[in-house]
Design an enzyme around this catalytic site. Structure first.
Site, mmCIF file in Angstrom:
data_model
loop_
_atom_site.group_PDB
_atom_site.id
_atom_site.type_symbol
_atom_site.label_atom_id
_atom_site.label_comp_id
_atom_site.label_asym_id
_atom_site.label_seq_id
_atom_site.Cartn_x
_atom_site.Cartn_y
_atom_site.Cartn_z
ATOM 1 N N ASP A 72 -10.119 2.995 1.723
ATOM 2 C CA ASP A 72 -10.280 2.475 3.094
ATOM 3 C C ASP A 72 -10.905 3.572 3.957
ATOM 4 O O ASP A 72 -11.773 3.302 4.796
ATOM 5 C CB ASP A 72 -8.923 2.075 3.692
ATOM 6 C CG ASP A 72 -8.365 0.818 3.054
ATOM 7 O OD1 ASP A 72 -9.152 -0.039 2.619
ATOM 8 O OD2 ASP A 72 -7.125 0.690 2.979
ATOM 9 N N ARG A 93 5.039 4.791 18.189
ATOM 10 C CA ARG A 93 4.433 4.746 16.852
ATOM 11 C C ARG A 93 3.186 5.638 16.795
ATOM 12 O O ARG A 93 2.927 6.299 15.799
ATOM 13 C CB ARG A 93 4.033 3.293 16.551
ATOM 14 C CG ARG A 93 4.590 2.835 15.238
ATOM 15 C CD ARG A 93 4.189 1.414 14.931
ATOM 16 N NE ARG A 93 3.900 1.304 13.509
ATOM 17 C CZ ARG A 93 3.210 0.306 12.980
ATOM 18 N NH1 ARG A 93 2.730 -0.655 13.753
ATOM 19 N NH2 ARG A 93 2.997 0.264 11.702
ATOM 20 N N THR A 136 2.825 0.062 20.971
ATOM 21 C CA THR A 136 4.086 0.809 20.885
ATOM 22 C C THR A 136 3.730 2.290 20.839
ATOM 23 O O THR A 136 3.313 2.817 19.800
ATOM 24 C CB THR A 136 4.845 0.426 19.598
ATOM 25 O OG1 THR A 136 4.831 -0.988 19.479
ATOM 26 C CG2 THR A 136 6.261 0.952 19.599
ATOM 27 N N LYS A 143 0.808 -1.233 0.000
ATOM 28 C CA LYS A 143 0.000 0.000 0.000
ATOM 29 C C LYS A 143 0.841 1.284 0.000
ATOM 30 O O LYS A 143 0.394 2.308 -0.501
ATOM 31 C CB LYS A 143 -0.958 0.015 1.192
ATOM 32 C CG LYS A 143 -2.142 -0.930 1.020
ATOM 33 C CD LYS A 143 -3.124 -0.764 2.167
ATOM 34 C CE LYS A 143 -4.296 -1.699 2.028
ATOM 35 N NZ LYS A 143 -5.322 -1.473 3.044
HETATM 36 P P1 ATR Z 1 -2.217 -2.460 9.353
HETATM 37 O O1 ATR Z 1 -1.782 -1.923 8.026
HETATM 38 O O2 ATR Z 1 -3.202 -3.591 9.255
HETATM 39 O O3 ATR Z 1 -2.639 -1.397 10.291
HETATM 40 P P2 ATR Z 1 0.306 -2.584 10.718
HETATM 41 O O4 ATR Z 1 0.740 -1.299 10.087
HETATM 42 O O5 ATR Z 1 1.304 -3.692 10.829
HETATM 43 O O6 ATR Z 1 -0.928 -3.201 9.944
HETATM 44 O O7 ATR Z 1 -0.284 -2.237 12.172
HETATM 45 C C1 ATR Z 1 -0.801 -3.221 13.016
HETATM 46 C C2 ATR Z 1 -1.342 -2.558 14.285
HETATM 47 O O8 ATR Z 1 -1.810 -3.593 15.143
HETATM 48 C C3 ATR Z 1 -0.301 -1.783 15.070
HETATM 49 O O9 ATR Z 1 -0.932 -0.726 15.750
HETATM 50 C C4 ATR Z 1 0.198 -2.837 16.059
HETATM 51 O O10 ATR Z 1 0.782 -2.326 17.238
HETATM 52 P P3 ATR Z 1 2.359 -1.919 17.263
HETATM 53 O O11 ATR Z 1 2.447 -0.569 16.603
HETATM 54 O O12 ATR Z 1 2.703 -1.905 18.690
HETATM 55 O O13 ATR Z 1 3.084 -3.006 16.488
HETATM 56 C C5 ATR Z 1 -1.092 -3.533 16.395
HETATM 57 N N1 ATR Z 1 -0.876 -4.878 16.905
HETATM 58 C C6 ATR Z 1 -0.506 -5.983 16.209
HETATM 59 N N2 ATR Z 1 -0.402 -7.058 17.024
HETATM 60 C C7 ATR Z 1 -0.729 -6.618 18.281
HETATM 61 C C8 ATR Z 1 -0.852 -7.245 19.557
HETATM 62 N N3 ATR Z 1 -0.618 -8.549 19.717
HETATM 63 N N4 ATR Z 1 -1.235 -6.491 20.597
HETATM 64 C C9 ATR Z 1 -1.490 -5.168 20.460
HETATM 65 N N5 ATR Z 1 -1.402 -4.511 19.281
HETATM 66 C C10 ATR Z 1 -1.027 -5.225 18.201
#
Ligand code: ATR
Length: 293
Positions: free
Chosen positions: A106, A159, A156, A70
């Site tokens: 989206d 972020r 995080t 993307k």
């Molecule tokens: P997308 O494009 O689907 O948003 P992404 O950019 O990889 O995918 O983001 C995934 C989101 O889900 C992030 O906010 C991530 O948190 P981090 O920034 O801390 O990585 C969150 N996420 C994924 N797995 C998680 C988990 N087990 N617990 C809490 N947050 C999670």
């Protein structure tokens, strides 16, 4: 070259085989009564440029873009809509008279899903779980539609802060709070939330027992929205519903981002209200019969 009848549409992702988009667009074309084909292509990052050139050469009308392309697709395009530019991601490409145009449905699909469920955002407070690509599209859409304030809760927290900094640089909106995602942060945010949105990937099949948070206590003032669409009723939505919240399922947004993409490709107005319930039940049926993964 022998062309199949009708317009050609595609999806580029990696992996792409499990996407619901081919089924969604097949249903849409059936309902709209025009001939066309929509095919998913599994394209690794190093072949992205060749794949875009191939679709253009073959006379495709446009294509969708999914994980992990993307952001990377943007530099291969000639123009971007302002939404795609602010979000920093493209999920729909239109081939338009020799120009490759990138859009983001989206965000517009998210808002149409809310509207279809009678949910408004103006001057409300939204709690957004997550700070990745999906959260960016949602946050842009909320700001564009007059949200009052946004609290971002992310595992995080750095972020989430980066997302805020980028948004401050690109828009006039400044009413943000960022907090680390925890049970305590969720409990603190719940009383002030009007919208509670899961924009993390947590709870997606096969990890259906997981949830970014369980909503406890009285949530009757809240609308809970999950961007995860498989399963249709996630654990996040289930606990929110049990706590009294109104819920909006991720599959609604999936359908509306597809309708918005089809509108861009065909320059047409689609009477989505007339199609929505039928397409939703057909897609749920498809998920149940063809497996969930
Ligand atoms: P997308 O494009 O689907 O948003 P992404 O950019 O990889 O995918 O983001 C995934 C989101 O889900 C992030 O906010 C991530 O948190 P981090 O920034 O801390 O990585 C969150 N996420 C994924 N797995 C998680 C988990 N087990 N617990 C809490 N947050 C999670």
């Amino acid at each position: 070259m022998i062309q199949p009848k009708g317009k050609l549409f595609g999806l580029i992702g990696h992996p792409a085989g499990h996407s619901m988009s081919p089924a969604l667009h097949r249903e849409l074309m059936n309902h709209l009564g025009f001939e066309g084909a929509y095919q998913a292509f599994d394209v690794p990052p190093e072949q992205l440029e060749d794949a875009v050139t191939a679709l253009e050469t073959l006379g495709y009308t446009g294509f969708n873009v999914t994980v992990p392309h993307k952001q990377a697709i943007m530099k291969l395009l000639d123009e971007h809509t302002s939404a795609a530019q602010v979000i920093g991601a493209v999920n729909t490409v239109i081939f338009k008279k020799g120009s490759r145009v990138g859009a983001n449905t989206d965000s517009s699909g998210f808002m149409r899903a809310l509207r279809a469920n009678g949910v408004t955002v103006r001057d409300k407070t939204a709690v957004v779980l997550g700070a990745g690509g999906a959260a960016r599209a949602v946050i842009f859409s909320l700001i564009e539609n007059g949200i009052g304030g946004i609290r971002i809760l992310n595992r995080t927290v750095s972020r989430a802060k980066e997302l805020v900094e980028e948004t401050l640089a690109k828009t006039d909106f400044a009413r943000f709070m960022t907090t680390e995602l925890s049970a305590k942060a969720v409990a603190n945010a719940l009383p002030v939330a009007d919208l509670f949105i899961n924009a993390t990937s947590v709870g997606m099949w096969p990890d259906v027992e997981k949830s970014p948070c369980d909503i406890k206590g009285d949530a009757s003032h809240v609308c809970a929205i999950d961007l995860v669409y498989n399963p249709v009723e996630t654990r996040f939505l289930k606990t929110a519903r049990e706590a009294g919240a109104k819920v909006v399922q991720g599959i609604d947004m999936l359908i509306f981002q597809g309708i918005e993409a089809m509108q861009l490709w065909t320059d047409g107005q689609i009477d989505a209200a007339a199609l929505f319930e039928d397409i939703k039940s057909e897609l749920i049926n498809e998920m149940e019969t063809h497996g969930r993964d």
